[in-house]
Design a protein around this motif. Sequence first.
Motif: not given
Length: 90
Positions: A35-64
Amino acid sequence: MDLDGELVDRFDESEILELETLYKAILSLKDVNEMHKFFVDLCSTNEICSFLRRWQILLRIQSGCSYESIIEDLSHGDEREVEGTSKSDN
C-alpha cells in the motif's frame, strides 16, 4: 458497483468507472508495504502528508478530543516539520 454521494455526482460515467477501478486496486493490495508503494507512486509527498493530517484529525475526533486539543496537538507536528525543514536547508 453503485457509488453514490456528492463527490460522485461531479463525475461523468467514464470517470466513475475509473474511480471504481482505483478503489478496486486499493482493495487488492496485500499489506502495508504494498500500500505504501502504491500511494508513493500515486501521490506527491505533500498529498500523502495532507492525507495523513486528515487521518490524524479523524482519529482524534473519533476518540472524543476537542477541536482545541486537536489543533494544539497537531500544531506541534507542524513545528517539528518546520524545524526539520530549516535544519535540512542549512
